[in-house]
Motif scaffolding. Sequence first.
Motif, PDB file in Angstrom:
ATOM      1  N   VAL A 271      -0.611 -12.650   2.360  1.00 56.76           N
ATOM      2  CA  VAL A 271      -0.671 -12.120   1.003  1.00 56.76           C
ATOM      3  C   VAL A 271      -0.223 -13.192   0.019  1.00 56.76           C
ATOM      4  O   VAL A 271       0.399 -14.186   0.401  1.00 56.76           O
ATOM      5  N   ARG A 272      -0.548 -12.948  -1.228  1.00 55.96           N
ATOM      6  CA  ARG A 272      -0.032 -13.764  -2.322  1.00 55.96           C
ATOM      7  C   ARG A 272       0.505 -12.798  -3.365  1.00 55.96           C
ATOM      8  O   ARG A 272      -0.174 -11.834  -3.742  1.00 55.96           O
TER       9      ARG A 272
ATOM     10  N   LEU B  85       5.051  -4.885  -7.688  1.00 51.31           N
ATOM     11  CA  LEU B  85       4.494  -6.045  -7.008  1.00 51.31           C
ATOM     12  C   LEU B  85       2.978  -6.000  -7.067  1.00 51.31           C
ATOM     13  O   LEU B  85       2.377  -5.042  -6.583  1.00 51.31           O
ATOM     14  N   LEU B  86       2.382  -7.004  -7.658  1.00 46.40           N
ATOM     15  CA  LEU B  86       0.925  -7.130  -7.668  1.00 46.40           C
ATOM     16  C   LEU B  86       0.580  -8.142  -6.585  1.00 46.40           C
ATOM     17  O   LEU B  86       0.891  -9.325  -6.700  1.00 46.40           O
ATOM     18  N   ILE B  87      -0.032  -7.638  -5.509  1.00 52.12           N
ATOM     19  CA  ILE B  87      -0.237  -8.439  -4.301  1.00 52.12           C
ATOM     20  C   ILE B  87      -1.719  -8.601  -4.017  1.00 52.12           C
ATOM     21  O   ILE B  87      -2.478  -7.638  -4.033  1.00 52.12           O
ATOM     22  N   GLU B  88      -2.095  -9.826  -3.731  1.00 50.73           N
ATOM     23  CA  GLU B  88      -3.453 -10.123  -3.269  1.00 50.73           C
ATOM     24  C   GLU B  88      -3.418 -10.196  -1.748  1.00 50.73           C
ATOM     25  O   GLU B  88      -2.608 -10.916  -1.167  1.00 50.73           O
ATOM     26  N   HIS B  89      -4.287  -9.424  -1.106  1.00 50.34           N
ATOM     27  CA  HIS B  89      -4.348  -9.383   0.354  1.00 50.34           C
ATOM     28  C   HIS B  89      -5.367 -10.417   0.852  1.00 50.34           C
ATOM     29  O   HIS B  89      -6.552 -10.123   0.950  1.00 50.34           O
ATOM     30  N   HIS B  90      -4.889 -11.613   1.179  1.00 53.01           N
ATOM     31  CA  HIS B  90      -5.779 -12.656   1.691  1.00 53.01           C
ATOM     32  C   HIS B  90      -6.432 -12.248   3.004  1.00 53.01           C
ATOM     33  O   HIS B  90      -7.602 -12.538   3.246  1.00 53.01           O
TER      34      HIS B  90
ATOM     35  N   VAL C 230      -6.654  -6.647  -4.392  1.00 48.69           N
ATOM     36  CA  VAL C 230      -5.355  -6.668  -5.066  1.00 48.69           C
ATOM     37  C   VAL C 230      -4.786  -5.259  -5.096  1.00 48.69           C
ATOM     38  O   VAL C 230      -5.507  -4.292  -5.347  1.00 48.69           O
ATOM     39  N   GLN C 231      -3.494  -5.149  -4.840  1.00 50.03           N
ATOM     40  CA  GLN C 231      -2.813  -3.859  -4.807  1.00 50.03           C
ATOM     41  C   GLN C 231      -1.552  -3.933  -5.661  1.00 50.03           C
ATOM     42  O   GLN C 231      -0.816  -4.920  -5.612  1.00 50.03           O
ATOM     43  N   LEU C 232      -1.307  -2.878  -6.435  1.00 46.85           N
ATOM     44  CA  LEU C 232      -0.049  -2.746  -7.164  1.00 46.85           C
ATOM     45  C   LEU C 232       0.827  -1.789  -6.366  1.00 46.85           C
ATOM     46  O   LEU C 232       0.459  -0.639  -6.137  1.00 46.85           O
ATOM     47  N   ILE C 233       1.969  -2.291  -5.926  1.00 48.26           N
ATOM     48  CA  ILE C 233       2.923  -1.484  -5.190  1.00 48.26           C
ATOM     49  C   ILE C 233       4.135  -1.273  -6.096  1.00 48.26           C
ATOM     50  O   ILE C 233       4.679  -2.232  -6.643  1.00 48.26           O
TER      51      ILE C 233
END
Length: 182
Positions: free
Chosen positions: A35-36, A124-129, A6-9
């Motif tokens: 991503v989600r 944006l809190l993104i999960e990198h599938h 998970v990344q916060l951009i």
Amino acid sequence: MSIGPVQLIVLGFNHPNFHGEIIAELERLRQSDTVRVIDALAVYKDADGEVEVEHLSNLTQEEAVELGSKVGALIGLGIDGEEGLIAGAERGAEAAIDGVAVLDDPRAWDVLGDIPNDSAAALLLIEHHWAVPLRDAIARAGGFRLSDGFISPLDLVGIGLLAAEEAKVLHDLETAAAANYN
């Protein structure tokens, strides 16, 4: 629930001029299972530093209920007012009781403080599938993350991945709005 990296951009905007293009691209990435978007907030800071928050998301209603306001909890912003702040603090306390290290580092990233007055930011809190199999392979090999970050196009010239002209175009594209960002 297993979750990918998970990344916060945090993206800054002097005068947001949204036409749905960013949300459309995030939706395309979600549909391809790349991503989600776990959570997304628009934060507006007026000239006096007062913050107004708007929840953005391409989550289904069911996903939004399940996940709640994760960005707000992560950065210490009570998105649902005092009730949201209390709920986030309670979840953090429960994690600490369970032996999980929580965000209590005084040197932690001050996302809200980084947003200049009279501007806006999209968080944006993104999960990198796409990265799940790679992360798992690294863990099985005994590896772990030491650091991460995006590399400037200008730095890619020095290692031969981009021509100087192409790097300048990309750098100018990335930084054009930032030149006027307080």
